[in-house]
Design a protein around this motif. Structure first.
Motif, PDB file in Angstrom:
ATOM      1  N   ASP A   1       0.830  -1.210   0.000  1.00  0.00           N
ATOM      2  CA  ASP A   1       0.000   0.000   0.000  1.00  0.00           C
ATOM      3  C   ASP A   1       0.860   1.255   0.000  1.00  0.00           C
ATOM      4  O   ASP A   1       0.525   2.248  -0.653  1.00  0.00           O
ATOM      5  N   ALA A   2       1.955   1.222   0.747  1.00  0.00           N
ATOM      6  CA  ALA A   2       2.816   2.400   0.861  1.00  0.00           C
ATOM      7  C   ALA A   2       3.745   2.560  -0.334  1.00  0.00           C
ATOM      8  O   ALA A   2       4.376   3.607  -0.493  1.00  0.00           O
ATOM      9  N   GLY A   3       3.817   1.539  -1.188  1.00  0.00           N
ATOM     10  CA  GLY A   3       4.686   1.624  -2.353  1.00  0.00           C
ATOM     11  C   GLY A   3       6.162   1.575  -2.028  1.00  0.00           C
ATOM     12  O   GLY A   3       6.988   2.098  -2.787  1.00  0.00           O
ATOM     13  N   VAL A   4       6.525   0.970  -0.907  1.00  0.00           N
ATOM     14  CA  VAL A   4       7.933   0.929  -0.493  1.00  0.00           C
ATOM     15  C   VAL A   4       8.554  -0.454  -0.711  1.00  0.00           C
ATOM     16  O   VAL A   4       9.693  -0.681  -0.322  1.00  0.00           O
ATOM     17  N   LEU A   5       7.808  -1.363  -1.332  1.00  0.00           N
ATOM     18  CA  LEU A   5       8.329  -2.704  -1.585  1.00  0.00           C
ATOM     19  C   LEU A   5       9.036  -2.691  -2.936  1.00  0.00           C
ATOM     20  O   LEU A   5       8.405  -2.543  -3.983  1.00  0.00           O
ATOM     21  N   THR A   6      10.353  -2.812  -2.917  1.00  0.00           N
ATOM     22  CA  THR A   6      11.153  -2.743  -4.138  1.00  0.00           C
ATOM     23  C   THR A   6      11.705  -4.130  -4.454  1.00  0.00           C
ATOM     24  O   THR A   6      12.407  -4.717  -3.628  1.00  0.00           O
ATOM     25  N   PRO A   7      11.417  -4.665  -5.636  1.00  0.00           N
ATOM     26  CA  PRO A   7      11.933  -5.996  -5.969  1.00  0.00           C
ATOM     27  C   PRO A   7      13.432  -5.973  -6.252  1.00  0.00           C
ATOM     28  O   PRO A   7      13.973  -4.983  -6.756  1.00  0.00           O
ATOM     29  N   ASP A   8      14.083  -7.075  -5.927  1.00  0.00           N
ATOM     30  CA  ASP A   8      15.508  -7.261  -6.198  1.00  0.00           C
ATOM     31  C   ASP A   8      15.616  -8.394  -7.223  1.00  0.00           C
ATOM     32  O   ASP A   8      15.689  -9.569  -6.863  1.00  0.00           O
ATOM     33  N   ILE A   9      15.591  -8.041  -8.503  1.00  0.00           N
ATOM     34  CA  ILE A   9      15.564  -9.027  -9.576  1.00  0.00           C
ATOM     35  C   ILE A   9      16.972  -9.562  -9.821  1.00  0.00           C
ATOM     36  O   ILE A   9      17.914  -8.778 -10.017  1.00  0.00           O
TER      37      ILE A   9
END
Length: 467
Positions: A158-166
């Protein structure tokens, strides 16, 4: 003279009247000309009525213009209030995310310790009833872990702070562990697991993709009363690109076509009468859909009522890229007797976690050296180097990421120890899911495990590193 004076005013009056009559005739001509001009301009046969109508329209335009200006001023004030409310909501959302992250870390510490103790007890040769009780304790703790992780994940999404590590990794590194977890869950409910392994490599965020597959498997086990659960892979071509479709299927009740879109919404659950439905918030598939969208991995559902359900997530295939972090699958692991007599160091500032690790490692035949502080760990490592009876081989050190406030973080310590040339192999253990931490671990060739630690994953990592 009197007669002459009387005639003079009369003459003047007559002249004045004549002039007025001439002026009146001239004004009438002008008026007539104006009226003809107005009528010739299309104003009809009622020019004065038309003029009054025009004046009325002008007044109405003026009033409505004033009303419009007042409305625009009110809208500007309302927009300002909405903007302020939006900023306050964003600040509250960010505060909520930080709060949940902090609380989740504090909650994960005792939860991690409890699961370590429960896993250590399961390793013991207990009687049937004690073993059943210990298994139920472990299942309950796993449910708490799932609920807590779900709340944190949905908050971060919801906060948009989840950043994927591809990054590229072997799909066996992910699925072998998940298959073993699913086999245990399915066995507890009398279900069979069919696992089709794969040697393919994919590009994704390993931890986020694991959350997706784990949620799908948990749902498959939860909603299936009898039969089996399937976990497998198949190669596909989508738009000319090579992909791997990871499939989770079951022989459960199936999902009606009319509800197949709704189940990906928050707080939507399956048949409320099914067993074991008292757990869960109805957020599992919502998180699956949102994480898959974040990773750009398409989700597919095929199901019919009475014929089970098949969920799949499609991941890009990549060329094999061997790295120090590659974990062999269960079939390729050397004999676990390698753990017997091995020496493992554990650094954590929580005494309960240290005690839990001692119990778990002891059940595997490992000797553990525990430390609450960095200085205590370094002193223990130095003592082991000086002791002639220290077992040969790599020195595995498990390090918690969050250490004391006045100490370096666990990852910096792990990098320093790994670069010391003393044969130290660190494992970072953390409740922080930040993509930057996982990326730094991967770049440094350091194994990273997330709290609560999965005993099976830890055991495989130890066997791999010690061998």
């Amino acid at each position: 003279m009197d007669l002459a004076g009387e005639r003079q005013p009369s003459t003047l009056t007559t002249a004045l009247e004549h002039e007025l009559e001439e002026e009146n005739r001239r004004l009438r001509k002008i008026c007539q000309a104006l009226m003809e001009r107005v009528e010739s301009a299309g104003m009809g046969s009622a020019p004065y009525g038309a003029f009054e109508h025009a004046v009325l329209l002008a007044e109405q335009v003026r009033e409505r213009t004033e009303t419009l200006h007042r409305t625009l001023d009110e809208l500007a004030e309302a927009n300002a209030r909405l903007e302020e409310a939006r900023r306050e909501a964003e600040a509250a959302n960010a505060s909520k995310t930080r709060f949940l992250a902090a609380v989740s870390h504090d909650l994960l510490q005792p939860l991690n310790a409890a699961r370590l103790f429960a896993s250590a007890l399961e390793e013991q040769q207990l009687g049937h009833e004690p073993g059943r009780l210990v298994h139920r304790i472990d299942r309950s703790l796993a449910d708490v872990e799932l609920l807590l992780g779900t709340l944190v994940d949905i908050s971060r999404l919801d906060a948009g702070v989840l950043t994927p590590d591809i990054a590229p990794f072997s799909v066996a590194q992910l699925l072998d562990v998940l298959a073993e977890e699913c086999r245990q869950m399915a066995g507890a409910r009398g279900l069979a697991l069919r696992y089709v392994a794969s040697s393919a490599w994919v590009a994704s965020d390993l931890a986020l993709l694991a959350r997706v597959i784990r949620n799908l498997m948990s749902n498959a086990v939860r909603y299936t009363e009898s039969g089996r659960v399937l976990l497998g892979c198949r190669r596909r071509q989508i738009g000319g690109a090579a992909c791997l479709e990871i499939v989770v299927g079951d022989t459960g009740p199936g999902i009606d076509a009319a509800r197949q879109q709704d189940i990906f919404l928050e707080f939507r659950r399956g048949d409320a009468d099914a067993k074991a439905q008292e757990r869960g918030l109805g957020l599992g598939l919502a998180i699956v859909e949102r994480i898959a969208r974040l990773l750009d991995h398409p989700i597919r559902l095929v199901s019919r009522l009475g014929h089970g359900a098949l969920f799949s997530v499609t991941v890009p295939l990549v060329e094999s890229v061997p790295t120090p972090l590659e974990t062999p699958d269960r079939q390729r692991l050397p004999g676990e007797e390698v753990l017997a007599g091995s020496l493992v160091w554990v650094l954590d500032n929580d005494r309960a976690i240290l005690d839990g690790m001692r119990a778990l490692l002891g059940g595997w035949g490992c000797e553990s050296r525990l430390a609450l502080e960095v200085s205590e760990l370094e002193q223990s490592l130095d003592s082991a180097e000086a002791a002639p009876d220290t077992p040969a081989g790599p020195r595995v050190v498990m390090i918690d990421y969050h250490l004391a406030d006045d100490e370096e973080d666990g990852l910096s310590l792990a990098q320093r120890l790994a670069a010391s040339g003393r044969g130290i192999v660190p494992i970072l253990i953390t409740a922080n899911h930040d993509a930057a931490i996982k990326r730094r671990c991967r770049e440094q060739g350091i194994t990273c495990l997330l709290k609560p630690v999965k005993p099976l994953r830890l055991r495989q990592a130890l066997v791999h590193l010690l061998s």
